[in-house]
Design a protein around this motif. Structure first.
Motif, mmCIF file in Angstrom:
data_model
loop_
_atom_site.group_PDB
_atom_site.id
_atom_site.type_symbol
_atom_site.label_atom_id
_atom_site.label_comp_id
_atom_site.label_asym_id
_atom_site.label_seq_id
_atom_site.Cartn_x
_atom_site.Cartn_y
_atom_site.Cartn_z
ATOM 1 N N TYR A 144 5.307 5.243 -0.986
ATOM 2 C CA TYR A 144 6.179 6.305 -0.476
ATOM 3 C C TYR A 144 7.645 5.881 -0.553
ATOM 4 C CZ TYR A 144 2.454 9.297 1.387
ATOM 5 O OH TYR A 144 1.383 10.154 1.510
ATOM 6 N N MET A 145 7.912 4.639 -0.182
ATOM 7 C CA MET A 145 9.293 4.142 -0.211
ATOM 8 C C MET A 145 9.845 4.188 -1.627
ATOM 9 S SD MET A 145 11.685 2.801 1.774
ATOM 10 C CE MET A 145 13.129 1.736 1.746
ATOM 11 N N LEU A 146 9.107 3.675 -2.579
ATOM 12 C CA LEU A 146 9.571 3.668 -3.965
ATOM 13 C C LEU A 146 9.728 5.087 -4.497
ATOM 14 C CD1 LEU A 146 7.399 0.740 -5.418
ATOM 15 C CD2 LEU A 146 9.850 0.719 -4.925
ATOM 16 N N GLY A 147 8.776 5.965 -4.149
ATOM 17 C CA GLY A 147 8.857 7.347 -4.628
ATOM 18 C C GLY A 147 10.070 8.070 -4.082
ATOM 19 N N LEU A 148 10.358 7.900 -2.789
ATOM 20 C CA LEU A 148 11.501 8.571 -2.178
ATOM 21 C C LEU A 148 12.821 7.997 -2.695
ATOM 22 C CD1 LEU A 148 10.153 8.838 1.475
ATOM 23 C CD2 LEU A 148 10.403 10.704 -0.192
ATOM 24 N N VAL A 149 12.859 6.674 -2.910
ATOM 25 C CA VAL A 149 14.059 6.074 -3.495
ATOM 26 C C VAL A 149 14.294 6.638 -4.899
ATOM 27 C CG1 VAL A 149 15.050 3.926 -4.402
ATOM 28 C CG2 VAL A 149 13.972 3.944 -2.154
ATOM 29 N N GLY A 150 13.221 6.714 -5.667
ATOM 30 C CA GLY A 150 13.343 7.262 -7.024
ATOM 31 C C GLY A 150 13.778 8.717 -7.015
ATOM 32 N N LEU A 151 13.235 9.518 -6.073
ATOM 33 C CA LEU A 151 13.624 10.927 -5.974
ATOM 34 C C LEU A 151 15.104 11.048 -5.616
ATOM 35 C CD1 LEU A 151 12.977 13.946 -5.847
ATOM 36 C CD2 LEU A 151 12.299 13.607 -3.440
ATOM 37 N N LEU A 158 12.071 16.735 3.212
ATOM 38 C CA LEU A 158 10.762 16.502 2.594
ATOM 39 C C LEU A 158 9.909 15.572 3.453
ATOM 40 C CD1 LEU A 158 8.972 16.926 0.064
ATOM 41 C CD2 LEU A 158 10.022 14.862 -0.885
ATOM 42 N N VAL A 159 10.512 14.492 3.933
ATOM 43 C CA VAL A 159 9.757 13.517 4.733
ATOM 44 C C VAL A 159 9.249 14.142 6.021
ATOM 45 C CG1 VAL A 159 10.012 11.422 6.133
ATOM 46 C CG2 VAL A 159 10.853 11.476 3.781
ATOM 47 N N HIS A 160 10.108 14.870 6.731
ATOM 48 C CA HIS A 160 9.707 15.418 8.024
ATOM 49 C C HIS A 160 8.894 16.706 7.862
ATOM 50 C CE1 HIS A 160 11.950 12.537 10.457
ATOM 51 N NE2 HIS A 160 12.917 12.617 9.555
ATOM 52 N N GLY A 161 9.169 17.454 6.774
ATOM 53 C CA GLY A 161 8.398 18.678 6.546
ATOM 54 C C GLY A 161 6.955 18.385 6.181
ATOM 55 N N LEU A 162 6.728 17.327 5.391
ATOM 56 C CA LEU A 162 5.384 16.963 4.963
ATOM 57 C C LEU A 162 4.797 15.829 5.798
ATOM 58 C CD1 LEU A 162 5.860 17.064 1.061
ATOM 59 C CD2 LEU A 162 4.996 18.864 2.582
ATOM 60 N N ASP A 163 5.552 15.377 6.791
ATOM 61 C CA ASP A 163 5.104 14.300 7.678
ATOM 62 C C ASP A 163 4.673 13.072 6.876
ATOM 63 O OD1 ASP A 163 4.663 13.101 10.112
ATOM 64 O OD2 ASP A 163 2.598 13.832 10.299
ATOM 65 N N LEU A 164 5.549 12.675 5.952
ATOM 66 C CA LEU A 164 5.249 11.530 5.103
ATOM 67 C C LEU A 164 5.476 10.220 5.854
ATOM 68 C CD1 LEU A 164 6.958 12.677 1.766
ATOM 69 C CD2 LEU A 164 4.566 12.913 2.440
ATOM 70 N N GLU A 165 4.789 9.200 5.394
ATOM 71 C CA GLU A 165 4.928 7.865 5.989
ATOM 72 C C GLU A 165 6.208 7.213 5.455
ATOM 73 O OE1 GLU A 165 2.476 3.585 6.161
ATOM 74 O OE2 GLU A 165 1.646 5.335 5.124
ATOM 75 N N ALA A 166 7.240 7.249 6.254
ATOM 76 C CA ALA A 166 8.523 6.689 5.807
ATOM 77 C C ALA A 166 9.321 6.217 7.011
ATOM 78 C CB ALA A 166 9.312 7.735 5.029
ATOM 79 N N ARG A 167 9.933 5.070 6.866
ATOM 80 C CA ARG A 167 10.763 4.523 7.940
ATOM 81 C C ARG A 167 12.116 5.231 7.953
ATOM 82 N NH1 ARG A 167 12.458 -0.358 7.232
ATOM 83 N NH2 ARG A 167 12.492 -1.014 9.409
ATOM 84 N N GLY A 174 0.786 -1.220 0.000
ATOM 85 C CA GLY A 174 0.000 0.000 0.000
ATOM 86 C C GLY A 174 0.819 1.272 0.000
ATOM 87 N N SER A 175 0.355 2.269 0.782
ATOM 88 C CA SER A 175 0.975 3.593 0.753
ATOM 89 C C SER A 175 2.422 3.557 1.238
ATOM 90 C CB SER A 175 0.163 4.563 1.610
ATOM 91 O OG SER A 175 0.103 4.109 2.961
ATOM 92 N N ALA A 176 2.722 2.687 2.200
ATOM 93 C CA ALA A 176 4.092 2.603 2.711
ATOM 94 C C ALA A 176 5.060 2.217 1.587
ATOM 95 C CB ALA A 176 4.174 1.593 3.852
#
Length: 521
Positions: free
Chosen positions: A157-164, A192-201, A152-154
């Motif tokens: 987000y993981m794939l999107g952040l890795v790609g970025l 980006l992760v902490h500013g937007l409070d994204l779901e990321a480990r 799902g979303s986790a």
């Protein structure tokens, strides 16, 4: 005095910024390898600091990064499980002493015996191992305490952040090389992760996943300076019996991985490091680890590639990485804990792409199928087993292929001289692989009364060749014919039994070379 730049292509700004980038990448791997070995995270972090600092300062390859590695961690597992961490420290200490001896006796030169296909297989295998290791970051712990793949979303987000992360590292150098792209990518993704409070480990989530449930809440990377302590083990033959096998394997794995990484960086930077000095540097670093509570280590190809690709060329880059790592451990652990694992995975994926030798496909498409087989074999063994076994297997197979090819190179030109003697003018090496071809060249039954074997264009390499000459002399003797052996070395003559009396000595023309046999030892 230590030259902290250590390379004409280095500069302070690139070394410092690259060192900071490497320090960020060292943390999760040091923690991960500590858990692989079955020790506490700080044992891995201390190892990364001490290995990086000492080898960068006194090692033989400026710009190469050392730390706790997976190749050595897997060797430690059984020892730690059976005897505890104190025996590990003793084993690392002994391994360091063995590596120092390897440098003192200048054994680092033997890395030149590693053939090019073995080197390619080593690099490709490590790239695959690094890639597979990152896949573990796509798993999370479920309610039963078991690891399962993200969904799902986790996962998105993981794939999107890795790609970025990968996109920033790939595109930023096209705009500017003022700062390392890897460092910019890590900082950008973290904000980006902490500013937007994204779901990321994050890194601290990774550490907590490795701990028992009662320790998860209090998990932290904060620590203190490593302290001197002699390993608390009995100093007797029983302890030596326990740690020696592990120490020998650790020393070999560490030197092989370090020297092959050194050779790889030499090729990338068009410079040359000192293999023997690197042996001593690795040995000193592991010895210090043994008495300061670290798990030891060796050169890290992934972090070394990050450093080189980020512009780090001098000793200052490795020293900076080690010092910054210690600073993070002591004063800024919360910042490391905040880094999303996706950013570090993206960095390592770029490393995988840069590490893999795409040129190896040219060998596969080429006509030399033996080299292609060795390349595939070493790659597979590196992934399935470990680096040391892969390199040893590759060298042995390459040597056998070489022997098989050269076994067919022995031949003889024959003619009859003015006295009616038949002369065999040998060409090519006579060794264990060519003995059968050598024997097929002669016809004792139909040859004339006098036969000459001329070694002027040939050479006897080992005792198998000497034995073949003896066997041939025996056959001619049984036929009642006279054999004459010319242009053979005094060392060969000394090892002969039945053929010794047939040698025609010519001190001015006979060659002088040693034969590979224990009899001359």
């Amino acid at each position: 005095m230590i030259d902290i730049t250590g390379d004409r292509g280095s500069n302070v700004k690139n070394d410092v910024l690259s060192g900071i980038t490497v320090a960020l990448a060292l943390v999760p791997e040091a923690v991960a390898f500590a858990f692989v070995a079955g020790v506490e995270p700080m044992v891995g972090l201390y190892a990364a600091f001490m290995m990086g600092l000492i080898t960068s300062a006194i090692g033989g390859r400026p710009g190469m990064i050392s730390g706790a590695t997976g190749a050595m961690a897997v060797v430690m597992v059984a020892l730690v499980a059976q005897h505890g961490v104190q025996y590990l420290f003793a084993a690392v200490l002994l391994a360091g002493l063995l590596q120092i001896l390897a440098g003192v006796f200048k054994l680092g030169k033997f890395i030149r015996l590693v053939p090019y296909p073995v080197m390619l297989g080593f690099v490709n295998g490590l790239a695959i191992v690094i890639f597979l290791a990152q896949l573990g970051q796509f798993k999370i712990t479920n309610s039963l305490g078991e690891l399962e793949w993200m969904q799902g979303s986790a996962l998105y987000y993981m794939l999107g952040l890795v790609g970025l992360t990968m996109a920033i590292i790939f595109l930023l150098p096209k705009l500017t090389k003022a700062v390392p792209a890897s460092l910019v990518a890590i900082v950008t993704v973290t904000l980006l992760v902490h500013g937007l409070d994204l779901e990321a480990r994050t890194v601290i989530d990774f550490v907590r996943d490795m701990l028992p449930a009662e320790q998860k809440a209090s998990a932290t990377l904060a620590g203190e300076l490593p302290t001197f302590a002699i390993p608390m083990v009995p100093f007797n033959l029983q302890t030596l019996y326990i740690i020696l096998p592990t120490s020998v394997i650790l020393a070999l794995v560490g030197l092989i991985e370090s020297l092959l990484t050194l050779s790889l960086i030499d090729e990338m930077t068009d410079t040359r490091g000192s293999g023997n000095r690197e042996c001593v540097g690795q040995g000193v670093a592991n010895t210090v680890n043994g008495v300061f509570g670290g798990m030891g280590g060796c050169a890290m190809i992934g972090q070394s590639m990050i450093n080189i690709n980020s512009g780090g060329r001098g000793r200052l880059s490795g020293i900076t990485a080690a010092v910054v790592l210690l600073g993070f451990i002591l004063f800024a652990a919360p910042l490391i804990e905040m880094i999303p694992l996706a950013a570090l995975v993206g960095v390592m994926f770029i490393v995988v792409i840069g590490t893999f030798e795409w040129a190896s496909f040219r060998i596969i498409r080429g006509v030399n199928k033996e080299d292609a087989f060795v390349l595939f074999l070493v790659t597979a063994v590196t992934v399935i087993a470990d680096l040391a076994i892969a390199v040893v297997v590759g060298v042995i197979v390459s040597a056998l292929v070489f022997a098989w090819k050269h076994a067919k190179h022995i031949s003889a030109k024959t003619h009859t001289d003015n006295d009616g003697w038949k002369v065999y003018e040998l060409q090519g090496p006579l060794f264990f692989g060519s003995v059968s071809y050598f024997k097929d060249l002669f016809d004792p039954q139909n040859d004339p009364q006098d036969v000459v074997i001329d070694f002027n264009e040939s050479r006897v390499w080992d005792s198998s060749g000497v034995d073949a000459i003896d066997s041939l002399a025996d056959k001619y003797q049984q036929q009642g014919k006279k054999l004459h052996i010319r242009h053979i070395s005094a060392e060969c003559r000394a090892l002969m039994n039945k053929a010794q009396g047939y040698v025609e000595m010519n001190l001015n023309e006979d060659p002088r070379y040693k034969i590979a046999t224990d009899k001359l030892g």
